[in-house]
Design a protein around this motif. Structure first.
Motif, PDB file in Angstrom:
ATOM      1  N   TRP A 173     -81.571-155.123 -56.405  1.00 42.79           N
ATOM      2  CA  TRP A 173     -81.287-154.955 -58.139  1.00 42.79           C
ATOM      3  C   TRP A 173     -82.765-154.948 -59.149  1.00 42.79           C
ATOM      4  CZ3 TRP A 173     -77.851-151.130 -59.597  1.00 42.79           C
ATOM      5  CH2 TRP A 173     -76.252-151.310 -58.826  1.00 42.79           C
ATOM      6  N   TYR A 174     -83.127-154.667 -60.121  1.00 41.15           N
ATOM      7  CA  TYR A 174     -84.043-154.211 -61.032  1.00 41.15           C
ATOM      8  C   TYR A 174     -83.570-153.801 -61.987  1.00 41.15           C
ATOM      9  CZ  TYR A 174     -87.037-155.208 -57.814  1.00 41.15           C
ATOM     10  OH  TYR A 174     -88.415-155.926 -56.033  1.00 41.15           O
ATOM     11  N   ARG A 175     -83.827-154.473 -63.130  1.00 41.41           N
ATOM     12  CA  ARG A 175     -83.788-154.301 -64.476  1.00 41.41           C
ATOM     13  C   ARG A 175     -85.106-153.737 -65.668  1.00 41.41           C
ATOM     14  NH1 ARG A 175     -80.524-159.763 -67.261  1.00 41.41           N
ATOM     15  NH2 ARG A 175     -82.312-160.995 -67.050  1.00 41.41           N
ATOM     16  N   GLN A 176     -84.979-153.125 -66.157  1.00 44.36           N
ATOM     17  CA  GLN A 176     -86.175-152.994 -67.437  1.00 44.36           C
ATOM     18  C   GLN A 176     -85.614-152.743 -68.884  1.00 44.36           C
ATOM     19  OE1 GLN A 176     -88.499-149.459 -66.243  1.00 44.36           O
ATOM     20  NE2 GLN A 176     -90.395-150.103 -67.827  1.00 44.36           N
ATOM     21  N   ALA A 177     -85.538-153.490 -68.944  1.00 47.55           N
ATOM     22  CA  ALA A 177     -85.366-153.319 -71.359  1.00 47.55           C
ATOM     23  C   ALA A 177     -86.156-152.546 -71.957  1.00 47.55           C
ATOM     24  CB  ALA A 177     -85.081-154.381 -70.454  1.00 47.55           C
ATOM     25  N   LYS A 214     -90.194-153.348 -72.119  1.00 44.07           N
ATOM     26  CA  LYS A 214     -90.845-154.866 -71.438  1.00 44.07           C
ATOM     27  C   LYS A 214     -90.548-153.720 -69.869  1.00 44.07           C
ATOM     28  CE  LYS A 214     -88.036-157.928 -73.219  1.00 44.07           C
ATOM     29  NZ  LYS A 214     -87.766-159.668 -73.337  1.00 44.07           N
ATOM     30  N   GLN A 215     -91.195-155.043 -68.537  1.00 46.35           N
ATOM     31  CA  GLN A 215     -91.624-154.927 -67.092  1.00 46.35           C
ATOM     32  C   GLN A 215     -90.574-154.831 -66.692  1.00 46.35           C
ATOM     33  OE1 GLN A 215     -95.098-156.512 -65.469  1.00 46.35           O
ATOM     34  NE2 GLN A 215     -96.476-154.870 -66.573  1.00 46.35           N
ATOM     35  N   ARG A 216     -90.117-154.276 -65.625  1.00 47.63           N
ATOM     36  CA  ARG A 216     -89.272-153.656 -64.538  1.00 47.63           C
ATOM     37  C   ARG A 216     -89.042-155.138 -63.302  1.00 47.63           C
ATOM     38  NH1 ARG A 216     -87.767-148.386 -60.541  1.00 47.63           N
ATOM     39  NH2 ARG A 216     -87.981-147.477 -62.971  1.00 47.63           N
TER      40      ARG A 216
END
Length: 115
Positions: A36-40, A43-45
Motif C-alpha cells: 500500500w502506498y499513499r499520496q497526500a 506530496k509525493q507518493r
C-alpha cells in the motif's frame, strides 16, 4: 490483463479505524510482493506498508504500531488495517502488486481523517 480493485476508504474521525482491501483479478500466475502506498495533496507518493508472499512485512515509520498489512494468497487479496488514525494519514491510498513479475497499481481510494 490484471486489475487491482481497492475498497474500504472513507471519512473517519481522529482515533478511528478503517480497513482497506485490494483484490487482484485477471490472468494471474503468481503474485509476489503486495503493498500500500499513499499520496497526500502536494506530496509525493510514499510507501505505507508491504508484504511478501510468505508474509514478511515492512512499514513506514509513521504508521508502525498503528497499521497492519496482511494478505490471503488464495484470494489474491491484500488488506491494510488502519487504527488510531490521525489527520496526517489523510491521502489517496493505492494498492500495488508484483503480478507475473510486472508491477500493477489500483485506482486509489480516498481516506480522510477529520473531525
Amino acid at each position: 490483463q490484471v486489475q487491482l480493485v481497492e475498497s474500504g476508504g472513507g471519512l473517519v474521525q481522529p482515533g478511528g479505524s478503517l480497513r482497506l482491501s485490494c483484490a487482484a483479478s485477471g490472468s494471474i500466475f503468481s503474485i509476489n510482493a503486495m503493498g500500500w502506498y499513499r499520496q497526500a495533496p502536494g506530496k509525493q507518493r510514499e510507501l505505507v506498508a508491504a508484504i511478501t508472499r510468505v508474509g514478511s512485512t515492512n512499514y513506514a515509520d509513521s504508521v508502525k504500531g498503528r497499521f497492519a498489512i496482511s494478505r490471503v494468497n488464495a484470494k489474491n487479496t491484500v488488506y491494510l488495517q488502519m487504527n488510531r488514525l490521525k489527520p496526517e494519514d489523510t491521502a489517496v491510498y493505492y494498492c500495488n502488486a508484483d503480478v507475473n513479475r510486472y508491477i500493477y497499481w489500483g485506482q486509489g481510494t480516498q481516506v480522510t481523517v477529520s473531525s
